[in-house]
Motif scaffolding. Structure first.
Motif, PDB file in Angstrom:
ATOM      1  N   ALA A   9       0.732  -1.096   0.078  1.00 38.20           N
ATOM      2  CA  ALA A   9      -0.027  -0.189   0.006  1.00 38.20           C
ATOM      3  C   ALA A   9       0.954   1.176  -0.080  1.00 38.20           C
ATOM      4  CB  ALA A   9      -1.004   0.023   1.123  1.00 38.20           C
ATOM      5  N   PRO A  10       0.494   2.318  -0.907  1.00 41.35           N
ATOM      6  CA  PRO A  10       1.139   3.410  -0.831  1.00 41.35           C
ATOM      7  C   PRO A  10       1.468   4.225   0.349  1.00 41.35           C
ATOM      8  CG  PRO A  10      -0.553   3.361  -2.458  1.00 41.35           C
ATOM      9  CD  PRO A  10      -0.742   2.294  -1.395  1.00 41.35           C
ATOM     10  N   ASN A  11       0.518   4.361   1.265  1.00 39.80           N
ATOM     11  CA  ASN A  11       0.572   5.282   2.300  1.00 39.80           C
ATOM     12  C   ASN A  11       1.728   4.596   3.540  1.00 39.80           C
ATOM     13  OD1 ASN A  11      -0.747   7.689   2.102  1.00 39.80           O
ATOM     14  ND2 ASN A  11      -2.510   6.386   1.869  1.00 39.80           N
ATOM     15  N   ARG A  14       5.094   5.205   2.383  1.00 35.83           N
ATOM     16  CA  ARG A  14       5.890   6.494   2.497  1.00 35.83           C
ATOM     17  C   ARG A  14       6.382   6.737   3.779  1.00 35.83           C
ATOM     18  NH1 ARG A  14       2.162  11.802   1.921  1.00 35.83           N
ATOM     19  NH2 ARG A  14       0.252  10.538   2.776  1.00 35.83           N
ATOM     20  N   LEU A  34      -4.590  -5.953   3.814  1.00 35.42           N
ATOM     21  CA  LEU A  34      -6.054  -5.336   3.593  1.00 35.42           C
ATOM     22  C   LEU A  34      -6.402  -5.909   2.349  1.00 35.42           C
ATOM     23  CD1 LEU A  34      -4.567  -1.318   2.671  1.00 35.42           C
ATOM     24  CD2 LEU A  34      -5.017  -2.586   4.860  1.00 35.42           C
ATOM     25  N   GLN A  39      -8.065  -4.749   8.059  1.00 37.86           N
ATOM     26  CA  GLN A  39      -7.952  -3.293   8.496  1.00 37.86           C
ATOM     27  C   GLN A  39      -9.541  -2.775   9.213  1.00 37.86           C
ATOM     28  OE1 GLN A  39      -8.327  -4.092   5.325  1.00 37.86           O
ATOM     29  NE2 GLN A  39      -9.178  -2.225   4.337  1.00 37.86           N
ATOM     30  N   THR A  52      -7.466   2.362   8.781  1.00 39.47           N
ATOM     31  CA  THR A  52      -6.328   2.554   7.763  1.00 39.47           C
ATOM     32  C   THR A  52      -4.872   2.272   8.334  1.00 39.47           C
ATOM     33  OG1 THR A  52      -6.290   4.956   8.342  1.00 39.47           O
ATOM     34  CG2 THR A  52      -7.836   4.438   6.515  1.00 39.47           C
ATOM     35  N   VAL A  53      -4.239   1.991   7.285  1.00 45.76           N
ATOM     36  CA  VAL A  53      -2.906   1.868   7.668  1.00 45.76           C
ATOM     37  C   VAL A  53      -2.100   3.270   6.808  1.00 45.76           C
ATOM     38  CG1 VAL A  53      -2.552  -0.489   8.221  1.00 45.76           C
ATOM     39  CG2 VAL A  53      -2.393   0.119   5.825  1.00 45.76           C
ATOM     40  N   PRO A  54      -0.857   3.596   7.208  1.00 44.51           N
ATOM     41  CA  PRO A  54      -0.360   2.986   8.642  1.00 44.51           C
ATOM     42  C   PRO A  54      -0.550   3.820   9.866  1.00 44.51           C
ATOM     43  CG  PRO A  54       0.972   4.912   7.771  1.00 44.51           C
ATOM     44  CD  PRO A  54      -0.174   4.649   6.528  1.00 44.51           C
ATOM     45  N   GLU A  66      -1.947   8.659  10.206  1.00 45.00           N
ATOM     46  CA  GLU A  66      -1.529   9.309   9.314  1.00 45.00           C
ATOM     47  C   GLU A  66      -0.045   9.273   9.067  1.00 45.00           C
ATOM     48  OE1 GLU A  66      -3.449  11.413   7.341  1.00 45.00           O
ATOM     49  OE2 GLU A  66      -5.048  10.661   8.335  1.00 45.00           O
ATOM     50  N   SER A  67       0.274   8.996   7.610  1.00 47.61           N
ATOM     51  CA  SER A  67       1.580   8.837   7.472  1.00 47.61           C
ATOM     52  C   SER A  67       2.636   9.949   7.635  1.00 47.61           C
ATOM     53  CB  SER A  67       1.795   8.215   6.125  1.00 47.61           C
ATOM     54  OG  SER A  67       0.925   8.997   5.168  1.00 47.61           O
ATOM     55  N   ARG A 114      -9.432   4.329  -6.833  1.00 43.37           N
ATOM     56  CA  ARG A 114     -10.589   3.845  -5.927  1.00 43.37           C
ATOM     57  C   ARG A 114     -11.890   3.716  -6.612  1.00 43.37           C
ATOM     58  NH1 ARG A 114      -8.957   2.267  -0.533  1.00 43.37           N
ATOM     59  NH2 ARG A 114     -11.138   1.969  -0.209  1.00 43.37           N
ATOM     60  N   ARG A 123     -16.820   1.000  -1.394  1.00 42.11           N
ATOM     61  CA  ARG A 123     -15.688   1.443  -0.553  1.00 42.11           C
ATOM     62  C   ARG A 123     -14.621   2.524  -1.287  1.00 42.11           C
ATOM     63  NH1 ARG A 123     -11.916  -1.231   1.820  1.00 42.11           N
ATOM     64  NH2 ARG A 123     -11.584  -2.961   0.305  1.00 42.11           N
ATOM     65  N   ALA A 126     -10.952   5.205   1.615  1.00 40.20           N
ATOM     66  CA  ALA A 126     -10.558   4.349   2.634  1.00 40.20           C
ATOM     67  C   ALA A 126     -10.978   4.463   3.856  1.00 40.20           C
ATOM     68  CB  ALA A 126      -9.156   4.588   2.792  1.00 40.20           C
ATOM     69  N   GLY A 127     -11.453   3.138   4.752  1.00 37.99           N
ATOM     70  CA  GLY A 127     -12.085   3.365   6.257  1.00 37.99           C
ATOM     71  C   GLY A 127     -13.233   2.838   5.928  1.00 37.99           C
TER      72      GLY A 127
HETATM   73  N1  LIG Z   1      -4.110  10.042   4.914  1.00 32.74           N
HETATM   74  C1  LIG Z   1      -3.874   8.586   5.603  1.00 32.74           C
HETATM   75  C2  LIG Z   1      -4.241   7.667   4.402  1.00 32.74           C
HETATM   76  C3  LIG Z   1      -4.127   6.124   4.697  1.00 32.74           C
HETATM   77  C4  LIG Z   1      -4.969   5.298   3.913  1.00 32.74           C
HETATM   78  O1  LIG Z   1      -5.658   5.478   3.111  1.00 32.74           O
HETATM   79  N2  LIG Z   1      -4.212   4.068   3.894  1.00 32.74           N
HETATM   80  C5  LIG Z   1      -4.855   2.882   3.095  1.00 32.74           C
HETATM   81  C6  LIG Z   1      -3.718   2.254   2.475  1.00 32.74           C
HETATM   82  S1  LIG Z   1      -2.605   3.176   1.378  1.00 32.74           S
HETATM   83  C7  LIG Z   1      -5.734   2.194   3.693  1.00 32.74           C
HETATM   84  O2  LIG Z   1      -5.545   1.921   4.960  1.00 32.74           O
HETATM   85  N3  LIG Z   1      -6.663   1.725   3.123  1.00 32.74           N
HETATM   86  C8  LIG Z   1      -7.690   0.847   3.833  1.00 32.74           C
HETATM   87  C9  LIG Z   1      -8.966   0.869   2.903  1.00 32.74           C
HETATM   88  O3  LIG Z   1      -9.147   1.053   1.877  1.00 32.74           O
HETATM   89  O4  LIG Z   1     -10.067   0.485   3.741  1.00 32.74           O
HETATM   90  C10 LIG Z   1      -2.293   8.664   5.818  1.00 32.74           C
HETATM   91  O5  LIG Z   1      -1.604   9.335   5.003  1.00 32.74           O
HETATM   92  O6  LIG Z   1      -1.903   7.700   6.481  1.00 32.74           O
END
Ligand SMILES: N[C@@H](CCC(=O)N[C@@H](CS)C(=O)NCC(=O)O)C(=O)O
Length: 210
Positions: A9-11, A14, A34, A39, A52-54, A66-67, A114, A123, A126-127
């Motif tokens: 996952a991208p976040n 980071r 995920l 999650q 959400t992660v991270p 929040e990353s 998405r 969905r 995210a969340g």
């Molecule tokens: N703004 C949050 C965004 C976190 C986020 O959207 N993470 C994604 C993975 S990149 C996630 O957890 N997705 C879970 C989902 O799709 O339900 C951050 O920067 O940490």
């Protein structure tokens, strides 16, 4: 300290790249699947209610989701090498570019991904909330990312790195944006030679494999 992660996952990437740049490797990494929507299960949401992660959980159980907030924590804990600016001017430049990359590139890339992928039907955000996909956002997101890549190319014609003359979190977010946009087949254009140069340089940093 525990870092809740999902490898692809991208976040989380980071934050991992940020830690790698700083040589921080004493954090326990826990994978949250995920792919199996782990999650949103009760166990993980008891740790991070936003699902959400991270997420980083300190030894005193403080949650930092929040990353960028996680990166800020590590920047304060271990200032070297500085990845969020060395003085008032640089800190403001890093913040400016970090925000622009997130708002004009990263979020639209997320809209495209998405709102297109069937896996995210119902969905789209995210969340735990159930938001339906909006097909128009796929098209708009793509146009916005393509436009922003042109802006980044111009910037990188004038500056070695995104925010200033050293590598910062703004480079990390921009690099992950480009890799993430690639999932929706949005690529750096051939004429964007500055962006190509910077992307190859960034990809060759050891932290890109974190
Ligand atoms: N703004 C949050 C965004 C976190 C986020 O959207 N993470 C994604 C993975 S990149 C996630 O957890 N997705 C879970 C989902 O799709 O339900 C951050 O920067 O940490």
């Amino acid at each position: 300290m525990k870092f809740y992660d999902f490898r692809t996952a991208p976040n989380p990437r980071r934050a991992r790249m940020f830690m790698a740049e700083k040589g921080i490797n004493d954090v326990e990494i826990i994978q949250v699947d995920l792919g199996n929507v782990e999650q949103l299960g009760n166990e993980y949401r008891a740790i991070n209610p936003s699902g959400t992660v991270p997420a980083l959980v300190l030894d005193d159980d403080t949650l930092i989701a929040e990353s960028v907030a996680i990166c800020r924590y590590f920047e304060e804990l271990q200032p070297l090498p500085p990845l969020m600016g060395r003085n008032a001017k640089e800190k403001a430049q890093v913040e400016m570019w970090q925000r622009q990359v997130e708002l004009q590139g990263y979020l639209p890339a997320g809209d495209t991904f998405r709102n297109h992928n069937k896996r995210f039907a119902g969905r789209a955000i995210a969340g735990p909330e159930k938001y339906e996909q909006i097909p128009e956002l796929v098209v708009r997101g793509r146009a916005r990312v393509e436009h922003f890549l042109g802006i980044l190319d111009q910037r990188l014609g004038a500056s070695e790195f995104v925010a200033n003359d050293v590598f910062t979190i703004a480079d990390i977010t921009a690099f992950i944006l480009i890799e993430f946009a690639g999932w929706s087949k949005i690529a750096i254009q051939e004429e964007h030679t500055n962006l190509q140069r910077w992307y190859q340089d960034t990809k060759s940093r050891p932290s890109a494999d974190a």
